[in-house]
Enzyme design. Sequence first.
Site, PDB file in Angstrom:
ATOM      1  N   ASP A 113       0.814  -1.212   0.000  1.00  0.00           N
ATOM      2  CA  ASP A 113       0.000   0.000   0.000  1.00  0.00           C
ATOM      3  C   ASP A 113       0.851   1.266   0.000  1.00  0.00           C
ATOM      4  O   ASP A 113       2.072   1.217   0.194  1.00  0.00           O
ATOM      5  CB  ASP A 113      -0.960  -0.001   1.200  1.00  0.00           C
ATOM      6  CG  ASP A 113      -0.287  -0.421   2.503  1.00  0.00           C
ATOM      7  OD1 ASP A 113       0.954  -0.416   2.560  1.00  0.00           O
ATOM      8  OD2 ASP A 113      -1.007  -0.754   3.453  1.00  0.00           O
ATOM      9  N   ASN A 137      -7.456  -2.169  14.563  1.00  0.00           N
ATOM     10  CA  ASN A 137      -8.847  -2.476  14.189  1.00  0.00           C
ATOM     11  C   ASN A 137      -8.934  -3.702  13.272  1.00  0.00           C
ATOM     12  O   ASN A 137      -9.979  -3.973  12.709  1.00  0.00           O
ATOM     13  CB  ASN A 137      -9.488  -1.255  13.510  1.00  0.00           C
ATOM     14  CG  ASN A 137      -8.786  -0.866  12.212  1.00  0.00           C
ATOM     15  OD1 ASN A 137      -7.858  -1.536  11.762  1.00  0.00           O
ATOM     16  ND2 ASN A 137      -9.229   0.224  11.612  1.00  0.00           N
ATOM     17  N   HIS A 170      -7.217  -4.146  10.436  1.00  0.00           N
ATOM     18  CA  HIS A 170      -6.969  -3.947   9.001  1.00  0.00           C
ATOM     19  C   HIS A 170      -5.696  -4.675   8.563  1.00  0.00           C
ATOM     20  O   HIS A 170      -4.766  -4.859   9.349  1.00  0.00           O
ATOM     21  CB  HIS A 170      -6.949  -2.462   8.593  1.00  0.00           C
ATOM     22  CG  HIS A 170      -5.766  -1.668   9.036  1.00  0.00           C
ATOM     23  ND1 HIS A 170      -5.858  -0.357   9.442  1.00  0.00           N
ATOM     24  CD2 HIS A 170      -4.447  -1.971   9.119  1.00  0.00           C
ATOM     25  CE1 HIS A 170      -4.661   0.092   9.738  1.00  0.00           C
ATOM     26  NE2 HIS A 170      -3.781  -0.866   9.556  1.00  0.00           N
ATOM     27  N   GLU A 190      -9.788  -1.670   5.468  1.00  0.00           N
ATOM     28  CA  GLU A 190     -10.334  -1.262   6.758  1.00  0.00           C
ATOM     29  C   GLU A 190     -11.640  -2.015   7.046  1.00  0.00           C
ATOM     30  O   GLU A 190     -12.331  -2.445   6.114  1.00  0.00           O
ATOM     31  CB  GLU A 190     -10.634   0.248   6.718  1.00  0.00           C
ATOM     32  CG  GLU A 190      -9.404   1.135   6.517  1.00  0.00           C
ATOM     33  CD  GLU A 190      -8.612   1.370   7.793  1.00  0.00           C
ATOM     34  OE1 GLU A 190      -8.586   0.493   8.684  1.00  0.00           O
ATOM     35  OE2 GLU A 190      -7.998   2.453   7.889  1.00  0.00           O
TER      36      GLU A 190
END
Length: 240
Positions: free
Chosen positions: A67, A136, A138, A143
């Site tokens: 990414d 979280n 991800h 996400e």
Amino acid sequence: MKIIVCENYEEMSAKCTEIFAELIKNKPDCKLGLATGSTPEGLYANLAELYKKGELDFSKVKTYNLDEYYPIKATNDQSYRYFMNDKLFNHINIDKANTFVPNGEAADPDEECRNYEKMLDAMGGVDIQLLGIGQNGHIGFNEPDEKLCCVTHLTDLTESTINANARFFNDVSEVPTKALTMGIGSIFKAKKVVLLASGKNKKDAISQLLDENLTTNNPSTMLKLHNDLVIICDKEAYGE
Ligand code: F6R
């Protein structure tokens, strides 16, 4: 799924280094899927050290990063291209033309994503995909959401991720709000997936990854469907 629980961050990095070093020695033209963030820094320092000692040769290795923030210039010291050069590529004998990171400067981000995915398809999948994990859940910048995207795409970062990454910037307002990221399907093209997790702030995400359920609220749980997943975490992330 295989899980290796280590005493601490250093041991986690050492275990992961063993896996990468063995692959690079046995397959000098291997393809590596790489990640950024704090977690793989120990691995990258170890690989650079092994190169310095003459134990590893990266001249035929190719790398593909997960990414990149969007938009961001490659020369910005917070870009993932800059991170990779700074933490690994500048310290080993890799040909930079063989290192691929989504282009955060692309005029048309959707076209950039389509081309990145085509490149992943054309090269037939990396030998190992390295992953960190967000608090979280991800992976890459996939996400938590109602739906997860399969292919490389432009995405909005959640508030949780923006706040978690603010530590690298002068102010939270400087953190980009979008990113280009491989999708879950892009990650699944890897022959082997190695996920690293360190510290108690990853404990909740890891315990969901280790339970029996799949949920788009924790994208890492999808990895349970991969047939060669290795999780290397320290005791704090494992929850002891
Ligand atoms: C980075 C990436 C992210 C990170 C995750 C954990 O390329 O894909 O998913 O792996 O945000 O970041 P750290 O390691 O900084 O806790």
